[in-house]
Motif scaffolding. Sequence first.
Motif, short mmCIF file in Angstrom:
data_model
loop_
_atom_site.label_atom_id
_atom_site.label_comp_id
_atom_site.label_asym_id
_atom_site.label_seq_id
_atom_site.Cartn_x
_atom_site.Cartn_y
_atom_site.Cartn_z
N ASP A 47 -6.05 -1.06 -4.66
CA ASP A 47 -5.49 -1.62 -3.44
C ASP A 47 -6.47 -2.65 -2.86
O ASP A 47 -7.47 -2.28 -2.28
CB ASP A 47 -5.23 -0.50 -2.43
CG ASP A 47 -4.33 -0.96 -1.27
OD1 ASP A 47 -4.22 -2.19 -1.08
OD2 ASP A 47 -3.78 -0.10 -0.57
N GLU A 48 -6.14 -3.90 -3.07
CA GLU A 48 -6.99 -5.01 -2.61
C GLU A 48 -8.46 -4.80 -2.95
O GLU A 48 -9.32 -4.79 -2.07
CB GLU A 48 -6.83 -5.21 -1.09
CG GLU A 48 -5.38 -5.44 -0.72
CD GLU A 48 -5.21 -6.13 0.62
OE1 GLU A 48 -6.07 -6.97 0.95
OE2 GLU A 48 -4.21 -5.83 1.31
N SER A 91 0.83 -1.21 0.00
CA SER A 91 0.00 0.00 0.00
C SER A 91 0.85 1.25 0.00
O SER A 91 0.56 2.23 -0.69
CB SER A 91 -0.93 0.03 1.21
OG SER A 91 -1.82 -1.06 1.16
#
Lengths: 789, 240
Positions: B170-171, B54
């Motif tokens: 991000d995810e 991240s």
Amino acid sequence: MKSLDRKLFRDLWHMRGQVLAIAAVIMGGVATMVMSLSTYDSLVTTRDRFYSEYRFAEVFASLKRAPETLAERLAALPGVERLETRVRAGVKLEVEGFDDPITGLLLSLPDVGEARLNGLYIKRGRTVQPWSTDEVVLSDTFADAHGFQPGGTLAAIINGKRKKLTVVGVAVSPEYVYQIAPGAMFPDFKRYGVLWMGRHALAAAYDMEGAFNQVSLTLARDAHEQDVIDRVDVVLATYGGTGAYGRKNQFSNRFLTEELKQLQTMATIFPAIFLGVAAFLLNVVLSRLIALQREQIAILKAFGYSYVAIGAHFVKLVLLMTVLGVAAGVALGAWFGQGLSNVYTETTFRFPCLDYGLNAGVIVVAFGVSALAAVSGTLVSVMRAARLRPAEGMRPEMPEAYRATLIERIGLQRWFAAPTRMILRHIERRPLKSLLTVLGIACACGLMMVGNYQKGAIDFMVDVQFRQASREDLALAFIEPTSGRALHELAALPGVDFVEGFRDVPAILRFGHYHHRAAVFGIQPQGQLHRSLDSKLQPVALQPGGVVLTDHLATNILHVKPGDMLTVEVLEGSRPVRQVPVLGITRQYLGVSAYMQQDSLNALMREGSTVSGAYLAVQPGSEAELYAKLHKRPRVLGMVANAAAIQSFYATIGEFILFYTLVSTLLAGAIGFGVVYNSARITLSERGRELASLRVLGFTRGEIAYILLGELALLTLAAIPIGFLVGVGLVGILVVAFQSELYRLPLVLTPENYAMGASVVIVSALLSGLLLWLRLGRLDLVAVLKTRE
Amino acid sequence: MTTDNTHAAIFVAHGLTKVYRMGEVEVHALRGIDLTLNRGELVVLLGPSGSGKSTLLNILGGLDAPTGGEVRYLDHMLTGASESELTLFRREHVGFVFQFYNLIPSLTARENVAAVTEISTSPMHPEDALGLVGLGNRLDHFPAQLSGGEQQRVAIARAVAKNPAVLLCDEPTGALDSATGVVVLEVLEKVNRELGTLTVLITHNAGIADMADRVIRLSDGQIAEIRANPAKKAARELSW
Ligand SMILES: Nc1ncnc2c1ncn2[C@@H]1O[C@H](COP(=O)(O)OP(=O)(O)O)[C@@H](O)[C@H]1O
Ligand SMILES: [Mg+2]
């Protein structure tokens, strides 16, 4: 430290801006309460001590003249404990270098020893020497206004004869804590003075040797005041007594009592309003704050904390804020209270010295009320949050359900870009919350209007009194009732434009079991100078044969209406008792009186055309010369010049107005800022995530500020008109609460009041906006994406 | 360095480090990253939780600044850029998709997308963007009226609607079950294929790596491996 307590302090520190804003609101409420209550307590204590230490009498009576031997008969009346006779003379005074007319009241002191009743507190110098012939003690108001020191000289015209006097002391008397010339509306320390001199000297100058014309007494332990008054009246009837009266009707004491009553009202109503608003705000603010802690509460519960433990945690949080606010409020209130007490003792009431004290009870009450408000607000929200099942509380909150707003449903959406729609939907989504915020802001606006209301109201009262009703430049009183022919002589004096005679007699007015002591004024039916006003403040002609009463006197004191028959017991001359019809009601803000046509009053008194005094219209520029001429006329006793009276009135109340304006601006400002900042700040917490997401998407700080501050601006604007209504309502409460015999406040609000109310809100909003703008600059974009709040 | 158009470098990073200081403790989130990302690629960033994925993505997207090293986007130097330059950079060139969708609850699907297109220079129509993610029939629903997978697809539509050169995710499937996750990945794959957007996709799920052109594996703030994936699979064939 337990970890829950550590969380407490960390939370407090984290929310320090809001904590301060909430404490400011509490401070506002508490400071008002402490200020008023402590001033009230201090004045009451000081008064009671002064009255008892200086032997303030309980019953007073004036008469024309009685031989000193009568004193024994009076003292022997059942119920009389201690009695003292005096000579009392209305005089004109001459002070070198001051040309305006000065009215004086000369009172006798025993030739040897101290006064048995109504003792003097000598502030400077000494009291008169036994058997002195020209020594006087001055009341401190008069002495200070003219800068008299022991050793100074002045002259008095006593019974038409000029007498030189030497000042030997300056004193304060429990009888004249509040000083005002008879017939005047406002105190005027320069133009009215009370003086004391030896009995022998005064009696010689006033033709009262071996006689008295005033008597004061105290009551025996079980005596009933009214019985004693009646007995005294019977004895004095043949000596021209004008009716004995108790402390309740003693002018200085009556005024002091009224003023204290108002202070007490203020000490109840203002703090109730301020604390009420504060409590309401606390409630709103705290419930939102706690809603933000929903997840934490769920987690604590999941760990096994009990409801009680969680509740206690938040109550502690809130109590800490409350303590902060109360402490600041007590400190500020004590400071204000000291200021207010000083204003009182410097401008209105004269005491030997003021014992300012802050009662511990006041602090306890302040804390109790604030804490109750805060804790109740908190518990409701804590309970709501604690009732959630832990799993439910921890699940990220579902996006809140929004819908298209009314404005959009009626097809106006194409006018708004997405940010504006967000504002509108957010407001509509939480109508109650938005409403509460609007109400909170409106309260601040209303409080500001109340605080600044007095000045406009007083201007209005003065305008009505002096430019509509009493339009004379000069009112003069004769030594005794005089033939109406005397008016022609006055009219002939140079500089006099116009003369209107008046008759006034003291009387007791009775209707049913209500009664009131007041002056009945006989004035001219089509008067140019002195007029009676109707409820629309238009002058109305008096009809013959009956009385017209001041609205407050008719409605609230005697409970009569036009058409009723009023019993008038005259306290002068042959003391006739007559039935007189009530013809109408007149609007009057200052004092209460009864009006008749002068001819009708003369007929009632069974006398020919007789006047007690005259109203004069004076050509500008000729005042000084005219005053000098009138001053020399032996039959003219006192004069009151309106222009000077108004001027001195404003000088007196100027300090009060300044003080109140300052205090209320500060307090309303604190509350206004507290509300606006808090609601904006909480909105930021509630929507920080959303706004940060927008920043991530490339929105500028200005663009997200628009969404946040646009909502604030919209709510603020909506709050202003509602605030005006709140202000009018609060002023209405005040007007009703402050009704007294001495004055009634008019319900008038000036454009200035409205402007002040609106500006406190706007300034608070701008300030809050600025702080939020700075905060938006520090919005942590990364953090907000990582964690769920 | 090649000038071939299909391999034009979009991001070039040299010696990126990131140190978080928390009182006495220093956390080295990135320890010297050298990296080039090219136009049109689909890159999967793989690694265990806490490995710095991240952090790296946020630095590439202009949300965060590195402690050391430099990043260049085309001919813009991101390191040392001012706050308003970074805002402009995000506004014009980057689309973000997050694990928790981060939709604006008070705006409908269409308006969430429009909120972004209104401030871009050459955006798609919001309706087209939502059509692309298969939500053409849910235009006027508020986030609360959509399922998690649908919300994430709106977030993707919002990210791509401005035609960004880069899509950073991000995810994106982190909060979704695997069936719904596949639907979301299909959308990303489609965007990458049809619009040629450089797509960087973070996951700690090795199964997802099979859809990438290149897989970058991070470990403890360093690049452990960069591997080309010639046998790229369609998202529909993935499972985890
Ligand atoms: N704001 C921060 N303050 C301190 N440490 C941080 C912060 N953000 C991330 N970290 C640390 O940096 C490291 C990398 O974090 P992150 O990039 O979020 O990892 P990943 O996304 O791979 O799980 C972790 O050890 C994390 O604890
Ligand atoms: Mg991560």
